[in-house]
Design a protein around this motif. Sequence first.
Motif, PDB file in Angstrom:
ATOM      1  N   ASP A  72      10.219   2.872  14.550  1.00 33.49           N
ATOM      2  CA  ASP A  72       9.253   2.452  15.562  1.00 33.49           C
ATOM      3  C   ASP A  72       8.197   3.414  16.104  1.00 33.49           C
ATOM      4  N   ASN A  73       8.124   4.748  15.499  1.00 34.04           N
ATOM      5  CA  ASN A  73       7.181   5.574  15.883  1.00 34.04           C
ATOM      6  C   ASN A  73       6.266   5.666  14.596  1.00 34.04           C
ATOM      7  N   ILE A  74       5.482   4.515  14.656  1.00 33.42           N
ATOM      8  CA  ILE A  74       4.698   4.352  13.744  1.00 33.42           C
ATOM      9  C   ILE A  74       3.308   5.249  13.491  1.00 33.42           C
ATOM     10  N   ASP A  75       2.756   5.739  14.676  1.00 37.68           N
ATOM     11  CA  ASP A  75       1.831   6.583  14.441  1.00 37.68           C
ATOM     12  C   ASP A  75       2.253   8.084  13.928  1.00 37.68           C
ATOM     13  N   GLU A  76       3.613   8.484  14.151  1.00 37.31           N
ATOM     14  CA  GLU A  76       4.051   9.684  13.640  1.00 37.31           C
ATOM     15  C   GLU A  76       4.372   9.415  12.133  1.00 37.31           C
ATOM     16  N   LEU A  77       4.753   8.214  11.731  1.00 38.49           N
ATOM     17  CA  LEU A  77       5.062   7.932  10.383  1.00 38.49           C
ATOM     18  C   LEU A  77       3.759   8.014   9.482  1.00 38.49           C
ATOM     19  N   ILE A  78       2.618   7.539  10.160  1.00 40.30           N
ATOM     20  CA  ILE A  78       1.435   7.344   9.496  1.00 40.30           C
ATOM     21  C   ILE A  78       0.716   8.986   9.088  1.00 40.30           C
ATOM     22  N   ILE A  79       1.057   9.895  10.163  1.00 41.00           N
ATOM     23  CA  ILE A  79       0.840  11.139  10.134  1.00 41.00           C
ATOM     24  C   ILE A  79       1.420  11.890   8.955  1.00 41.00           C
ATOM     25  N   ASN A  80       2.694  11.695   9.026  1.00 47.12           N
ATOM     26  CA  ASN A  80       3.770  12.316   8.112  1.00 47.12           C
ATOM     27  C   ASN A  80       3.568  11.801   6.801  1.00 47.12           C
ATOM     28  N   TYR A  81       3.203  10.731   6.722  1.00 48.08           N
ATOM     29  CA  TYR A  81       3.032  10.212   5.115  1.00 48.08           C
ATOM     30  C   TYR A  81       1.751  10.395   4.697  1.00 48.08           C
ATOM     31  N   GLN A  82       0.654  10.525   5.547  1.00 42.87           N
ATOM     32  CA  GLN A  82      -0.637  10.991   5.136  1.00 42.87           C
ATOM     33  C   GLN A  82      -0.636  12.395   4.553  1.00 42.87           C
ATOM     34  N   LYS A  83       0.353  13.096   5.405  1.00 45.57           N
ATOM     35  CA  LYS A  83       0.317  14.448   5.062  1.00 45.57           C
ATOM     36  C   LYS A  83       1.160  14.902   3.757  1.00 45.57           C
ATOM     37  N   ASN A  84       2.076  14.233   3.653  1.00 43.29           N
ATOM     38  CA  ASN A  84       3.110  14.452   2.544  1.00 43.29           C
ATOM     39  C   ASN A  84       2.674  13.955   1.328  1.00 43.29           C
ATOM     40  N   LYS A  85       2.075  12.482   1.388  1.00 42.46           N
ATOM     41  CA  LYS A  85       1.782  11.579   0.428  1.00 42.46           C
ATOM     42  C   LYS A  85       2.976  11.503  -0.637  1.00 42.46           C
ATOM     43  N   LEU A 143       2.852 -13.732  10.175  1.00 43.22           N
ATOM     44  CA  LEU A 143       3.231 -12.246  10.719  1.00 43.22           C
ATOM     45  C   LEU A 143       2.023 -11.522  10.435  1.00 43.22           C
ATOM     46  N   ASP A 144       1.494 -10.949  11.755  1.00 42.17           N
ATOM     47  CA  ASP A 144       0.375 -10.163  11.534  1.00 42.17           C
ATOM     48  C   ASP A 144       0.752  -8.686  11.353  1.00 42.17           C
ATOM     49  N   HIS A 145       0.024  -8.046  10.427  1.00 48.11           N
ATOM     50  CA  HIS A 145       0.190  -6.684  10.342  1.00 48.11           C
ATOM     51  C   HIS A 145      -0.680  -5.877  11.304  1.00 48.11           C
ATOM     52  N   TYR A 146       0.035  -5.273  12.231  1.00 44.82           N
ATOM     53  CA  TYR A 146      -0.720  -4.582  13.213  1.00 44.82           C
ATOM     54  C   TYR A 146      -1.532  -3.425  12.646  1.00 44.82           C
ATOM     55  N   TYR A 147      -1.007  -2.954  11.788  1.00 42.85           N
ATOM     56  CA  TYR A 147      -1.690  -1.800  10.967  1.00 42.85           C
ATOM     57  C   TYR A 147      -2.133  -2.593   9.490  1.00 42.85           C
ATOM     58  N   PRO A 148      -3.170  -2.669   9.295  1.00 41.71           N
ATOM     59  CA  PRO A 148      -3.212  -3.625   7.912  1.00 41.71           C
ATOM     60  C   PRO A 148      -2.855  -3.058   6.807  1.00 41.71           C
ATOM     61  N   LYS A 149      -1.921  -4.048   6.020  1.00 49.92           N
ATOM     62  CA  LYS A 149      -1.408  -3.597   4.809  1.00 49.92           C
ATOM     63  C   LYS A 149      -2.450  -3.081   3.671  1.00 49.92           C
ATOM     64  N   GLU A 150      -3.491  -3.603   3.843  1.00 53.51           N
ATOM     65  CA  GLU A 150      -4.628  -3.002   2.905  1.00 53.51           C
ATOM     66  C   GLU A 150      -4.915  -1.576   3.234  1.00 53.51           C
ATOM     67  N   LYS A 151      -4.751  -1.068   4.340  1.00 57.60           N
ATOM     68  CA  LYS A 151      -5.206   0.551   4.520  1.00 57.60           C
ATOM     69  C   LYS A 151      -4.089   1.157   4.599  1.00 57.60           C
ATOM     70  N   TYR A 152      -2.690   0.566   5.180  1.00 60.48           N
ATOM     71  CA  TYR A 152      -1.640   1.308   4.992  1.00 60.48           C
ATOM     72  C   TYR A 152      -0.439   0.457   4.341  1.00 60.48           C
ATOM     73  N   PRO A 153      -0.460   0.548   3.265  1.00 61.77           N
ATOM     74  CA  PRO A 153       0.425  -0.194   2.428  1.00 61.77           C
ATOM     75  C   PRO A 153       1.742   0.163   2.628  1.00 61.77           C
ATOM     76  N   PHE A 154       2.225   1.336   3.056  1.00 60.81           N
ATOM     77  CA  PHE A 154       3.532   1.780   3.174  1.00 60.81           C
ATOM     78  C   PHE A 154       4.337   1.024   4.546  1.00 60.81           C
ATOM     79  N   LEU A 155       3.143   0.527   5.135  1.00 57.73           N
ATOM     80  CA  LEU A 155       3.705  -0.005   6.458  1.00 57.73           C
ATOM     81  C   LEU A 155       3.859  -1.565   6.229  1.00 57.73           C
ATOM     82  N   ALA A 156       3.723  -2.004   4.877  1.00 55.29           N
ATOM     83  CA  ALA A 156       3.689  -3.461   4.823  1.00 55.29           C
ATOM     84  C   ALA A 156       4.709  -4.222   5.249  1.00 55.29           C
ATOM     85  N   LEU A 157       6.163  -3.501   5.175  1.00 57.35           N
ATOM     86  CA  LEU A 157       7.422  -4.033   5.474  1.00 57.35           C
ATOM     87  C   LEU A 157       7.999  -3.550   6.615  1.00 57.35           C
ATOM     88  N   ASN A 158       7.441  -2.742   7.262  1.00 55.86           N
ATOM     89  CA  ASN A 158       7.995  -2.269   8.542  1.00 55.86           C
ATOM     90  C   ASN A 158       8.149  -2.946   9.757  1.00 55.86           C
TER      91      ASN A 158
END
Length: 309
Positions: A72-85, A143-158
């Motif tokens: 549920d901490n999506i902002d942190e998830l985005i930061i960590n994901y983009q940092k570590n790829k 089901l709306d992707h609050y964070y668009p799955k086109e931009k954040y594909p790793f959140l498509a199933l969150n």
Amino acid sequence: MKKIVISDDIKKEFIKCLVNGNYKIDNFKLSEIETVSNYIKIGNKKFPFLKNITIFLEKYDESILAELLLSDNIDELIINYQKNKRTTNINDEIVKEAYNSLRKKWGYKLIELTNTSVCPYCNRNYVFNFIKDKNKYVTTVELDHYYPKEKYPFLALNLYNLIPSCRTCNHKKRNDDRRHLHPFFDDIDKELKFSLKLINSNFYYSKEGFDIEINLVNNNKRAENHIDVFNLESIYKKHKDIVLELIQKKYMYNEDYLNELFKKYEGTFFKNLEDLMRLVSGGYVSDSEINKRPLSKLIKDISEELGII
């Protein structure tokens, strides 16, 4: 517009929707789950993911799969994901197929589990389930992707990135990146307030005599964006007839008359005063129930301002 609480039971049902339908998961604790790219392990048992979801998850480091699905901490998830790829290349088709495998099943289940009948973004359109054929269940929710799955594909199933919404709201925000209120994290009812603006003395019999405004309660920038992204000001001006009826009911149903009605029909038509107020106003007037009927947020706020409730 009331905050939707994601309980542990909802998380468990979400996990079940990800699993191959030939496998039934019995009672389990969330702490027992171990996620691997092609299955979930609970105790000594393995439950394979749906095929398209397996293909999607195989693209990611197994150490972050649980986070990708349930964090549920999506902002942190985005930061960590983009940092570590921590992923290999993933194309749009894989993301789309994985999401489509989950969409209808989870959309139906989410509405059922949260007892939501109205779009939490606009509180204007119904979202509901129905039975089309004998064994075919259908839902009108998207089901709306609050964070668009086109931009954040790793959140498509969150789980926390899949917001039940009406088709209108889902399509309105597709090309808008502004951060707005999130129904799982924000109590939108407490961030926005409908109010009446009188224009002239004709307000009690003409829609031209007043206007509807939406005010920010806490001066929240995301709340301001919410009004704009979903075009709420313009949309709600189309419902001035509802407000006009409330103004007229204010004069028709005075306190003595309401007390008389309640005294006469208590125990038959009305269990409590809220039942009577729902009949008079045409909407649910308690904070906890405004997700049950379209326009209840508007009706509740204006009724409070007019002193009807």
